[in-house]
Structures are given as structure tokens and as C-alpha cells.
Design an enzyme around this catalytic site. Structure first.
Site, PDB file in Angstrom:
ATOM      1  N   TYR A  25       0.827  -1.214   0.000  1.00 48.47           N
ATOM      2  CA  TYR A  25       0.000   0.000   0.000  1.00 48.47           C
ATOM      3  C   TYR A  25       0.860   1.261   0.000  1.00 48.47           C
ATOM      4  O   TYR A  25       1.876   1.324   0.681  1.00 48.47           O
ATOM      5  CB  TYR A  25      -0.895   0.011   1.253  1.00 48.47           C
ATOM      6  CG  TYR A  25      -1.809   1.204   1.295  1.00 48.47           C
ATOM      7  CD1 TYR A  25      -3.012   1.191   0.611  1.00 48.47           C
ATOM      8  CD2 TYR A  25      -1.460   2.358   1.999  1.00 48.47           C
ATOM      9  CE1 TYR A  25      -3.849   2.289   0.628  1.00 48.47           C
ATOM     10  CE2 TYR A  25      -2.289   3.461   2.014  1.00 48.47           C
ATOM     11  CZ  TYR A  25      -3.484   3.421   1.327  1.00 48.47           C
ATOM     12  OH  TYR A  25      -4.309   4.509   1.342  1.00 48.47           O
ATOM     13  N   TRP A  81       1.223   5.618  -1.830  1.00 44.07           N
ATOM     14  CA  TRP A  81       0.898   6.580  -2.878  1.00 44.07           C
ATOM     15  C   TRP A  81       1.895   6.624  -4.018  1.00 44.07           C
ATOM     16  O   TRP A  81       1.641   7.256  -5.042  1.00 44.07           O
ATOM     17  CB  TRP A  81       0.755   7.973  -2.257  1.00 44.07           C
ATOM     18  CG  TRP A  81      -0.669   8.321  -1.996  1.00 44.07           C
ATOM     19  CD1 TRP A  81      -1.539   7.626  -1.206  1.00 44.07           C
ATOM     20  CD2 TRP A  81      -1.404   9.424  -2.540  1.00 44.07           C
ATOM     21  NE1 TRP A  81      -2.763   8.243  -1.209  1.00 44.07           N
ATOM     22  CE2 TRP A  81      -2.703   9.347  -2.021  1.00 44.07           C
ATOM     23  CE3 TRP A  81      -1.083  10.464  -3.393  1.00 44.07           C
ATOM     24  CZ2 TRP A  81      -3.692  10.271  -2.344  1.00 44.07           C
ATOM     25  CZ3 TRP A  81      -2.066  11.382  -3.703  1.00 44.07           C
ATOM     26  CH2 TRP A  81      -3.356  11.284  -3.195  1.00 44.07           C
TER      27      TRP A  81
HETATM   28  N1  LIG Z   1      -2.230   8.676  12.166  1.00 41.38           N
HETATM   29  C1  LIG Z   1      -2.586   8.718  10.884  1.00 41.38           C
HETATM   30  N2  LIG Z   1      -2.042   7.869  10.003  1.00 41.38           N
HETATM   31  C2  LIG Z   1      -2.402   7.916   8.705  1.00 41.38           C
HETATM   32  C3  LIG Z   1      -3.349   8.858   8.246  1.00 41.38           C
HETATM   33  C4  LIG Z   1      -3.920   9.743   9.195  1.00 41.38           C
HETATM   34  O1  LIG Z   1      -4.779  10.584   8.874  1.00 41.38           O
HETATM   35  N3  LIG Z   1      -3.503   9.649  10.496  1.00 41.38           N
HETATM   36  N4  LIG Z   1      -3.692   8.886   6.914  1.00 41.38           N
HETATM   37  C5  LIG Z   1      -3.571   7.644   6.184  1.00 41.38           C
HETATM   38  C6  LIG Z   1      -3.775   7.811   4.748  1.00 41.38           C
HETATM   39  S1  LIG Z   1      -5.279   8.495   4.262  1.00 41.38           S
HETATM   40  C7  LIG Z   1      -2.879   7.386   3.817  1.00 41.38           C
HETATM   41  S2  LIG Z   1      -3.309   7.431   2.157  1.00 41.38           S
HETATM   42  C8  LIG Z   1      -1.582   6.820   4.208  1.00 41.38           C
HETATM   43  C9  LIG Z   1      -0.436   7.233   3.272  1.00 41.38           C
HETATM   44  O2  LIG Z   1       0.623   6.383   3.418  1.00 41.38           O
HETATM   45  P1  LIG Z   1       1.690   6.141   2.252  1.00 41.38           P
HETATM   46  O3  LIG Z   1       1.046   6.283   0.925  1.00 41.38           O
HETATM   47  O4  LIG Z   1       2.398   4.875   2.547  1.00 41.38           O
HETATM   48  O5  LIG Z   1       2.659   7.377   2.499  1.00 41.38           O
HETATM   49  P2  LIG Z   1       3.741   8.046   1.546  1.00 41.38           P
HETATM   50  O6  LIG Z   1       4.599   8.873   2.410  1.00 41.38           O
HETATM   51  O7  LIG Z   1       3.052   8.709   0.402  1.00 41.38           O
HETATM   52  O8  LIG Z   1       4.587   6.804   1.049  1.00 41.38           O
HETATM   53  C10 LIG Z   1       4.997   6.643  -0.250  1.00 41.38           C
HETATM   54  C11 LIG Z   1       6.407   6.067  -0.236  1.00 41.38           C
HETATM   55  O9  LIG Z   1       6.711   5.662  -1.558  1.00 41.38           O
HETATM   56  C12 LIG Z   1       7.995   6.144  -1.919  1.00 41.38           C
HETATM   57  N5  LIG Z   1       7.980   6.329  -3.370  1.00 41.38           N
HETATM   58  C13 LIG Z   1       7.488   7.352  -4.091  1.00 41.38           C
HETATM   59  N6  LIG Z   1       7.652   7.133  -5.416  1.00 41.38           N
HETATM   60  C14 LIG Z   1       8.252   5.934  -5.533  1.00 41.38           C
HETATM   61  C15 LIG Z   1       8.671   5.145  -6.642  1.00 41.38           C
HETATM   62  O10 LIG Z   1       8.505   5.511  -7.795  1.00 41.38           O
HETATM   63  N7  LIG Z   1       9.232   3.935  -6.361  1.00 41.38           N
HETATM   64  C16 LIG Z   1       9.407   3.477  -5.105  1.00 41.38           C
HETATM   65  N8  LIG Z   1       9.964   2.275  -4.937  1.00 41.38           N
HETATM   66  N9  LIG Z   1       9.056   4.218  -4.039  1.00 41.38           N
HETATM   67  C17 LIG Z   1       8.460   5.411  -4.245  1.00 41.38           C
HETATM   68  C18 LIG Z   1       8.177   7.410  -1.142  1.00 41.38           C
HETATM   69  O11 LIG Z   1       9.560   7.685  -0.976  1.00 41.38           O
HETATM   70  C19 LIG Z   1       7.444   7.095   0.168  1.00 41.38           C
HETATM   71  O12 LIG Z   1       8.305   6.538   1.121  1.00 41.38           O
HETATM   72  O13 LIG Z   1      -1.273   7.198   5.556  1.00 41.38           O
HETATM   73  C20 LIG Z   1      -2.305   6.853   6.467  1.00 41.38           C
HETATM   74  N10 LIG Z   1      -1.831   7.033   7.826  1.00 41.38           N
HETATM   75  N1  LIG Z   2      -1.085  18.433   1.824  1.00 43.40           N
HETATM   76  C1  LIG Z   2      -1.570  17.181   1.856  1.00 43.40           C
HETATM   77  N2  LIG Z   2      -2.786  16.938   1.330  1.00 43.40           N
HETATM   78  C2  LIG Z   2      -3.304  15.688   1.391  1.00 43.40           C
HETATM   79  C3  LIG Z   2      -2.580  14.605   1.939  1.00 43.40           C
HETATM   80  C4  LIG Z   2      -1.301  14.902   2.496  1.00 43.40           C
HETATM   81  O1  LIG Z   2      -0.609  14.015   3.029  1.00 43.40           O
HETATM   82  N3  LIG Z   2      -0.831  16.185   2.432  1.00 43.40           N
HETATM   83  N4  LIG Z   2      -3.107  13.345   1.923  1.00 43.40           N
HETATM   84  C5  LIG Z   2      -4.193  13.067   0.980  1.00 43.40           C
HETATM   85  C6  LIG Z   2      -4.901  11.837   1.317  1.00 43.40           C
HETATM   86  S1  LIG Z   2      -4.137  10.358   0.945  1.00 43.40           S
HETATM   87  C7  LIG Z   2      -6.145  11.808   1.828  1.00 43.40           C
HETATM   88  S2  LIG Z   2      -6.918  10.311   2.099  1.00 43.40           S
HETATM   89  C8  LIG Z   2      -6.869  13.034   2.161  1.00 43.40           C
HETATM   90  C9  LIG Z   2      -7.477  12.915   3.562  1.00 43.40           C
HETATM   91  O2  LIG Z   2      -8.482  13.787   3.763  1.00 43.40           O
HETATM   92  P1  LIG Z   2      -9.023  13.983   5.253  1.00 43.40           P
HETATM   93  O3  LIG Z   2      -9.060  12.688   5.956  1.00 43.40           O
HETATM   94  O4  LIG Z   2     -10.288  14.726   5.163  1.00 43.40           O
HETATM   95  O5  LIG Z   2      -7.870  14.902   5.839  1.00 43.40           O
HETATM   96  P2  LIG Z   2      -7.321  15.192   7.299  1.00 43.40           P
HETATM   97  O6  LIG Z   2      -6.443  16.373   7.155  1.00 43.40           O
HETATM   98  O7  LIG Z   2      -6.738  13.988   7.904  1.00 43.40           O
HETATM   99  O8  LIG Z   2      -8.612  15.568   8.127  1.00 43.40           O
HETATM  100  C10 LIG Z   2      -9.383  16.717   7.850  1.00 43.40           C
HETATM  101  C11 LIG Z   2      -9.734  17.424   9.126  1.00 43.40           C
HETATM  102  O9  LIG Z   2     -10.680  16.688   9.881  1.00 43.40           O
HETATM  103  C12 LIG Z   2     -10.642  17.202  11.193  1.00 43.40           C
HETATM  104  N5  LIG Z   2     -11.080  16.188  12.144  1.00 43.40           N
HETATM  105  C13 LIG Z   2     -10.342  15.221  12.723  1.00 43.40           C
HETATM  106  N6  LIG Z   2     -11.130  14.476  13.545  1.00 43.40           N
HETATM  107  C14 LIG Z   2     -12.370  15.011  13.471  1.00 43.40           C
HETATM  108  C15 LIG Z   2     -13.631  14.691  14.081  1.00 43.40           C
HETATM  109  O10 LIG Z   2     -13.780  13.746  14.852  1.00 43.40           O
HETATM  110  N7  LIG Z   2     -14.684  15.473  13.746  1.00 43.40           N
HETATM  111  C16 LIG Z   2     -14.584  16.504  12.878  1.00 43.40           C
HETATM  112  N8  LIG Z   2     -15.687  17.216  12.603  1.00 43.40           N
HETATM  113  N9  LIG Z   2     -13.410  16.832  12.301  1.00 43.40           N
HETATM  114  C17 LIG Z   2     -12.335  16.083  12.583  1.00 43.40           C
HETATM  115  C18 LIG Z   2      -9.210  17.606  11.465  1.00 43.40           C
HETATM  116  O11 LIG Z   2      -9.194  18.889  12.065  1.00 43.40           O
HETATM  117  C19 LIG Z   2      -8.583  17.567  10.088  1.00 43.40           C
HETATM  118  O12 LIG Z   2      -7.815  18.695   9.794  1.00 43.40           O
HETATM  119  O13 LIG Z   2      -5.979  14.145   2.148  1.00 43.40           O
HETATM  120  C20 LIG Z   2      -5.204  14.207   0.955  1.00 43.40           C
HETATM  121  N10 LIG Z   2      -4.529  15.486   0.875  1.00 43.40           N
HETATM  122 MO   LIG Z   3      -5.314   8.620   1.952  1.00 42.48          MO
END
Ligand SMILES: Nc1nc2c(c(=O)[nH]1)N[C@H]1C(S)=C(S)[C@@H](COP(=O)(O)OP(=O)(O)OC[C@H]3O[C@@H](n4cnc5c(=O)[nH]c(N)nc54)[C@H](O)[C@@H]3O)O[C@H]1N2
Ligand SMILES: Nc1nc2c(c(=O)[nH]1)N[C@H]1C(S)=C(S)[C@@H](COP(=O)(O)OP(=O)(O)OC[C@H]3O[C@@H](n4cnc5c(=O)[nH]c(N)nc54)[C@H](O)[C@@H]3O)O[C@H]1N2
Ligand SMILES: [Mo]
Length: 768
Positions: A111, A113
């Protein structure tokens, strides 16, 4: 390599062009982008950063003792090997596992991005390799983003695509919405990013236009800046993970005051009598009125009633952020938000109704591209076993044990090899100390990485991957109107290779090279993958250059499908003829199917279930661990934009001034956040944009254990996932619950340990 011409390229945070000048890479955003993202500036510094992986590395213990469980992962030394030797070792190990245990012993979920290019998309590459060369792998389903909603939405209304993508557009918000109730806000930091690429950031402009027209935006959530200034929003702080109670109370007020749309409920929904009975407290004796919700949510009952009334008589839009369902019982606010919108009767109207996750990404609220976009075919997987993605540590720690998921019981497979390319589990997973114990159990952990992330540091075999800027690709997304020829901007760092080249060399060692490459090189694949887009454009009579014309151009314009409101508009207009793909063909306010599963943690209608992971004496504060503003997850945390936001070299944690004062914490103090699972350092920023009782530490700071030999070492850099809980949302979806947990914070008074996250592991031994 220096180039004088500006060459196009793309990233998840924006299309751009660049040239290699004497002082390094110069960037400029796509000319059509009205609001480019600062994340672009993370890229130039990344190219030659010391954190890059320069050559293949094998963990010393694995090299000396062979594959097998080993608690030294993450604290062992690495040995640099030439490519050929590293690939020989890995090829032999993959053959061993396949022959002794079968491909069902390989976890290839991988898993993450990855990067924006559609061909080098690492997850697609690893899946294609495992399918075509090994005969399959144990996969993961769903996402960390939308673990709970991805399972429940199709059962109650429609697919994620239909509810989060082809639904209300930003154009419709700008023109039609009159009140937008945004649960979790719609922060611009989030819509800055779209997987595959984005050439235009339109959200700021759309909210500005709507607000100027008089549209009222209301941000429900713990952080004021979850809506931009341009939205001129009201901020309603709410105790985290209590939104379902607020939604129920709004619904109760609508019902009690006969403000709900009885006709819409009768023609377009199923299960309304069940939900009405629950609102009235018929079975449990507890009406879900505003007085009931007030102490749960921390919002005054009179204000709740007023808000319910304000939602009626005008075009109202309810949005529910992903974040709300990345928490215990996260299915409930997704479902109850839909039910509230159904009671308001505006689902399917322009700018009205329900849009799950609007603004979560730059994909939502967009029109869809009307032609196909390149995607690498992944082959077919002969292994049927899978896990819900966030159950990885459970799987590795408890092989053969049973678990519930979406109405069925499953047993965890017995995994020997874990293969990762394009993701960072030490970023995305919860309870990282538990994850370390889980990774200690496998025979072999293989990681392709461009930099020394914590995942690479815990691997047995680390293969250096190129960054997107070091290779050629096609950039595009189904929500963006340009296809970008991603030209190479720099030579590969050190001995780094493309994931494709690594897999091709491994496939050759396993006698399956042609099956993987189909005898195409990179250019050959790009030509091949471009063709369906070209053919579809030509069929529509639109400019459709051949590959060389596309490759040498600035980017190819793609047509959008009309903004037609998607399935919800069609269903509204013709509920019988355009029925939804739910059992009733309607929006399900109660679900007999879900009720039939008999899950106490996800009953047959949206319900308030008090969360268990709440502040208590030892951990009296809510931690919000959301998406970072200055990077995508953990990617390029060493880049300029991310580094500029660090304070004293550590991740910034925001805290309300009163909560800080109560703990003797001043601005710029280094603090220690802790709970029963772990502890990390961060630097305090005092801010009244954070509600009282909440601290805010975004994800993405690279995990940096002070003493990796300990069971639960202090992370000195500020990765909140040492604190979060590794439990599923419910038996229905088993989604991740990483957004929220409970912590205590104190001023850190010890000697400040250095941050070493971006230094390559030492010592690195040369091969003998
Ligand atoms: N506590 C907490 N944890 C969360 C979340 C949260 O809201 N709170 N959000 C969650 C969500 S929504 C998501 S989507 C995940 C994201 O989690 P990930 O998608 O695992 O996070 P990234 O940092 O985007 O990891 C991508 C990795 O791929 C590597 N990479 C990029 N391009 C390439 C390539 O071309 N080849 C190879 N081999 N490697 C590459 C980058 O260096 C990086 O280390 O995290 C989740 N974790
Ligand atoms: N710059 C940047 N943009 C991103 C990403 C990133 O890593 N960096 N990740 C991308 C990815 S993979 C995803 S999945 C999306 C995620 O999209 P989201 O999950 O919507 O993003 P978050 O920033 O985790 O959360 C949005 C807001 O929800 C609020 N929140 C947290 N808990 C609660 C709650 O219990 N109730 C309410 N009402 N609000 C709450 C927090 O204040 C937080 O800032 O973002 C995407 N966009
Ligand atoms: Mo995500």
C-alpha cells in the site's frame, strides 16, 4: 545533466515544468494553475539529498544467517552489495518461498501513494511482477483513506467513485450552494493533492465565489483552519469523534419541528421508519434531541436547534471528510451524514445534498475526463487471500487467526515474505511499536525506496529506486484535463534504478522476463499506454497527436464529461428507472443486510456508539493526527517546504494557549507526547485555531527512534503513529482508526536528542 529548455513533468501536488540550471533544478507551476501548491518546492532539494539510497543494501543479520524472524530489524547494520549480487540473492529467496510455501506466503499489498507517473506507478509495478512472475500474492483491499466509507457507502447509496467523485462539483458549489455544512472542513492543504496529478487548484476560487454570493460555510471540527479564509466560514468546534451525535440531534430537530422532507424520504429512501424510531428513542428510551447531544459534543442545545433550522429552506450541502471515518466506529458519521442530507431532501440537486469527502483531495468535486488514461495492466492474481489493508500487523502477528469483515469470517494467511514498493508503512500504519514487532516475524522484508525511510531501515533487502524526476513517464488523472509527458529532468542518483528495471532483472532471474516486460522497454510501454487515449481522442474528432507529437509537446488537453450530477441526480429525477445499486434500489437509512450481520459495532442503522479511545486521567487530551500541510504524507519530508515548517528541527504540535499554560508549556518548547503505546517529541506552537482539549500533530515526520533496541523507543522527531491505536473501525469495514487518539503532553526537560531520520544508517559495511 543540464537542460536549457523547460521540460514538462508532474507530481501528485501539481503539474509543472523544470530545467536543470547551474544552481540546481528550477521549477515553475503549470501555466493554467490559479493556485499552485508549495509542495512543489520539496522537489529540487530531494534530488541529491543525503537521505537518498545510493546502492543496494542487505541487512547484515539476513546476509549472515539467512531469512527468518529477527527482532534486529530496524537496528541492524547494512552491507552494500553490487546490483547483481543483491538481485541474485533476492531472486533465490523469492523462488524458495514460492516453491516451499507458494505465492500465498507473499504479502504484496504494498500500500502507498508512490509517484504520479502512470507507468512507473510502483504499486502497479510490484503487483504486475508478483502476478506475472511468482503466480500471485496476498493483497490488501480498501485504503487507509476511506477504509470504513469504502465498505459502507456501496451498501447504502453508491460506490466511492459515484459519491466522492462524480457528484457535486466545485462549479456547482460556486453557483448554487447556499449553506455548506462541512464536517471535518475542506482544508485547501488537502485538495492540493490528487493522485496521478493536477494542473489546476480550483477550490480556493470556488469557495471564494460561493461566499461572495452569500453562501454560508460552516466548519464543524477541532481546527479552525480546516476551511480557508476565502470561505468566510463560521467555526463550530466539536469534541472529536462525536459528529454522529450532532448529526442525530440535527435530524431530531428536523423531525420534531416537521422540517424534514417527508415526500423525498417516501420516494427515495428505505428504512426511514427504523431511523425515525431511533431518533425518537422508541427502543432505547433516549430521544436523540439537542439536549442529549449537547454534553456529548460540547455544543449548546439551542445552537444545535438553530443550525437545524438554518439548513432548511435553502440549497444545503452536507459534506463529511474522510477523517471522520478514520476513527473508531467511523462508519456511523458517513451514514448519518447521508441520512441528514436525505431528510433535507436536496440530494441530487445542483450544489445540494450530500458529498462524501468533498475537498479531501484534488479529485473530488471535479468533472471526469471523457477518455481513458494510461494504466499499467497488472495481470491476474491466482491467490485469493486478502486482508483489509490496515490489518497488516494483526496478520503478521496472528497467522491463521480469524477475523470478521463485511459480513463474513476469514483467517489470516501465514506470510513469509513482505514486498514493498511505493509505500511507507512506518508512515501510514498505527501503533508503530506493534508494527515493529509484526515485521520482526517475517522471513524477509524487501523494500524499493528512493530514500532511507524507516521502512527501508527495517528491511532485509533495500533496493534504491529512482525519483520520478529521474525517469520518463505519462502523468494524468481521471479528474484532470491534461495528459503530461513527464520528461526526465535529472540523472538517477547513485546506482538507483527504476522499479520497472529492478523487476525486469528479477523476472529474468526467475525465467519470466517476457511475461513481465512483454519485451517492451520504457519508451515502448509509454507508446503502448498512450495509444488508448489517442484513439479515443481521434474518435471524438479532437486533436490526437501521435506519441512523438505528444511526447515533444507541453501536455495534451483532454475533454471533460458534462457536469451532470452523476447517479444521484439521475436517481432523484427517476427513482424507479435509475434505481441505485442498493438492495432496495434506494438510499438506505436502515440496512437489513448490515443488520443481518449482527455486529454490535455497526448496527443496521446509523447510531451513536460512544467511542472507547477517549481522553482519560492518564491521557487527558485528544490528539488529532491529520494530513500534513507541507508535504504528501511522509514524501520528501527532507524537502524545503517541509523543513521550513519544522521548529527546532522537529515537527510542530499545535496546542491551545490555555492547555499549554496548564502544563507550563511555552511557544517553541520541545514537548513530549505520550500514552500507553508510545511517546514522541515535537515542538509546541500555541494557537487558538485549535480547540481546547485538543492537540494537533500532523502525520509524516519520519519515525526516528532514539534507541531502536528498546521495545517502545522515544521518536525524537514527531511521528504521531507511535501513539495511535491499531484497531479497526468496526467488524464491518476494519478500516484504520489513525486520525484520533488520547495523549498527555509535557515539557521535555532532558537533553535534546538529535534528529537522525535523514542520515543514512551507520555503519554501512562494504561487501566482503
Ligand atoms: N495517524 C494517521 N495515520 C495515517 C493517516 C492519518 O490521517 N492519520 N492517513 C492515512 C492515509 S489516508 C494514507 S493514504 C496513508 C499514506 O501512506 P503512504 O502512501 O504509505 O505514504 P507516503 O509517504 O506517500 O509513502 C509513499 C512512499 O513511496 C515512496 N515512493 C514514491 N515514489 C516511488 C517510486 O517511484 N518507487 C518506489 N519504490 N518508491 C516510491 C516514497 O519515498 C514514500 O516513502 O497514511 C495513512 N496514515
Ligand atoms: N497536503 C496534503 N494533502 C493531502 C494529503 C497529504 O498528506 N498532504 N493526503 C491526501 C490523502 S491520501 C487523503 S486520504 C486526504 C485525507 O483527507 P481527510 O481525511 O479529510 O484529511 P485530514 O487532514 O486527515 O482531516 C481533515 C480534518 O478533519 C478534522 N477532524 C479530525 N477528527 C475530526 C472529528 O472527529 N470530527 C470533525 N468534525 N473533524 C475532525 C481535522 O481537524 C482535520 O484537519 O488528504 C489528501 N490530501
Ligand atoms: Mo489517503
Amino acid at each position: 545533466m543540464t537542460t536549457t529548455a523547460w521540460l514538462p513533468h508532474s507530481s501528485h501536488w501539481g503539474a509543472f515544468s523544470a530545467r536543470m540550471g547551474a544552481a540546481g533544478l528550477e521549477l515553475r507551476p503549470h501555466p493554467a494553475d490559479p493556485d499552485p501548491s508549495a509542495l512543489l518546492h520539496n522537489m529540487p532539494t530531494a534530488l541529491n539529498h543525503r537521505a537518498r539510497v545510493a546502492q543496494p543494501m542487505v541487512r547484515r543479520g539476513w546476509l549472515e544467517r539467512g531469512p527468518g524472524p529477527d527482532a534486529r530489524r530496524g537496528r541492524d547494520e547494512f552491507v552494500a552489495l553490487p546490483w547483481d549480487r543483491a538481485l541474485d540473492l533476492l531472486g533465490a529467496e523469492l523462488a524458495r518461498v514460492r516453491d516451499q510455501h507458494g505465492p500465498g506466503a507473499v504479502f504484496g499489498g504494498s500500500y502507498g501513494w508512490s509517484s504520479a507517473g502512470r507507468f512507473h506507478h510502483a504499486q502497479s509495478q510490484v503487483h504486475r511482477f508478483l502476478n506475472t512472475v511468482l503466480g500471485g500474492y496476498v493483497r490488501s483491499v480498501n485504503s487507509y483513506s476511506a477504509g470504513a466509507s469504502g465498505v459502507i457507502l456501496p451498501r447504502i447509496v453508491g460506490t466511492m467513485e459515484d459519491v466522492a467523485r462524480r457528484n457535486v462539483t466545485w462549479e456547482a458549489v460556486a453557483q448554487h450552494s447556499e449553506i455548506v455544512l462541512a464536517f471535518g472542513g475542506m482544508a485547501l492543504k488537502n485538495s492540493a493533492v490528487a493522485s496521478g496529478g493536477i494542473s489546476r487548484h480550483v477550490e480556493r476560487g470556488a469557495m471564494d465565489q460561493a461566499a461572495r454570493r452569500g453562501c454560508q460555510f460552516i466548519c464543524i471540527g477541532p481546527l479552525r483552519d480546516d476551511l480557508p479564509e476565502e470561505a468566510r466560514a463560521e467555526w463550530w468546534p466539536i469534541r472529536p469523534n462525536t459528529d454522529t451525535a450532532l448529526m442525530l440531534a440535527l435530524a431530531h430537530t428536523l423531525l420534531a419541528e416537521s422540517l424534514h422532507d417527508e415526500a423525498f424520504l417516501a420516494t427515495h429512501t428505505a428504512g426511514w421508519p427504523v431511523l425515525r424510531g431511533y431518533l425518537l428513542g422508541e427502543a432505547d428510551g433516549q430521544p436523540k434531541h439537542a439536549e442529549w447531544a449537547a454534553p456529548i459534543t460540547g455544543i449548546d442545545a439551542t445552537r444545535i436547534r438553530d443550525l437545524a433550522r438554518r439548513l432548511t429552506g435553502r440549497r444545503s450541502l452536507i459534506t463529511v471528510a474522510h477523517s471522520l471515518q478514520r476513527a473508531e466506529f467511523g462508519e456511523q458519521p458517513v451514514w448519518m451524514g447521508l441520512a441528514l442530507a436525505a431528510m433535507l431532501g436536496q440530494i441530487g440537486l445542483p450544489g445540494g445534498g450530500y458529498h462524501y469527502a468533498l475537498g479531501a483531495l484534488g479529485h473530488t468535486g471535479r468533472r471526469s475526463v471523457a477518455v481513458p488514461i494510461a494504466a499499467l495492466p497488472q495481470g491476474s492474481n491466482a491467490v485469493r487471500a486478502f486482508i483489509p489493508v490496515a490489518r497488516i500487523a494483526d496478520m503478521l502477528l496472528h497467522p491463521a487467526e480469524g477475523y470478521d469483515y463485511d459480513g463474513r469470517s476469514y483467517a489470516y494467511p501465514d506470510i513469509r515474505t513482505v514486498y514493498w514498493a511505493g509505500g511507507n508503512p512506518f508512515h501510514h500504519h498505527q501503533d508503530l511499536n506493534r508494527l515493529r514487532r509484526a515485521f520482526a516475524r517475517v522471513d524477509t522484508l524487501v523494500v524499493h525506496e528512493s530514500a532511507w525511510t524507516a521502512t527501508a531501515r527495517h528491511a532485509d533487502i533495500v533496493l534504491p529506486a529512482t525519483l520520478t524526476m529521474e525517469r520518463e513517464d505519462i502523468g494524468g488523472a481521471p479528474t484532470d484535463p491534461v495528459l503530461i509527458p513527464m520528461r526526465r529532468l535529472a540523472e538517477p542518483f547513485g546506482q538507483a534504478r527504476d522499479d520497472f528495471a529492478i523487476f525486469a532483472a528479477l523476472a529474468a532471474r526467475l525465467g519470466r522476463e517476457h511475461a513481465f516486460t512483454e519485451s517492451r522497454d520504457v519508451r515502448g510501454w509509454l507508446r503502448h499506454l498512450y495509444e488508448p487515449t489517442r484513439a479515443a481522442l481521434a474518435e471524438r474528432g479532437l486533436p490526437a497527436p501521435d506519441f512523438d507529437g505528444f511526447w515533444n509537446g507541453p501536455g495534451l488537453d483532454l475533454p471533460f464529461a458534462p457536469d451532470d450530477g452523476g447517479i444521484l441526480r439521475r436517481f432523484r429525477d427517476d427513482p424507479a428507472g435509475q434505481a441505485l445499486h442498493t438492495p432496495s434500489g434506494r438510499i438506505e437509512l436502515a440496512s437489513e443486510v448490515i443488520a443481518g450481520f449482527g455486529y454490535a459495532d455497526c448496527p443496521g442503522h446509523p447510531a451513536w456508539i460512544a467511542p472507547r479511545d477517549v481522553p482519560h486521567a492518564a491521557a487527558p487530551l485528544h490528539l488529532v493526527a491529520n494530513q500534513p500541510a507541507t508535504r504528501l504524507h511522509s514524501q520528501l519530508d527532507f524537502g524545503a517546504t517541509s523543513q521550513a515548517a519544522k521548529r527546532r528541527g522537529r515537527e510542530a504540535m499545535r496546542i491551545h494557549p490555555d492547555d499549554a499554560a496548564a502544563r507550563g508549556i511555552a511557544d517553541r518548547d520541545v514537548v513530549r507526547l505520550f500514552n500507553a503505546r508510545g511517546a514522541c517529541l515535537a515542538t509546541a506552537t500555541l494557537s487558538d485555531a485549535v480547540m481546547q482539549g485538543v492537540v494537533h500533530l500532523p502525520t509524516g515526520a519520519w519515525y526516528d527512534p532514539e534507541d531502536p533496541a528498546q521495545d517502545a523507543p522515544l521518536c525524537v522527531h514527531g511521528n504521531p503513529n507511535v501513539l495511535t491505536r491499531d484497531v479497526g473501525t468496526s467488524s464491518l469495514a476494519q478500516g484504520c482508526t489513525g486520525q484520533l487518539t488520547a495523549v498527555e503532553v509535557e515539557r521535555f526537560t532532558g537533553n535534546l536528542p538529535p534528529v537522525r531520520a535523514f542520515d543514512p544508517p551507520l555503519p554501512i559495511l562494504a561487501a566482503v
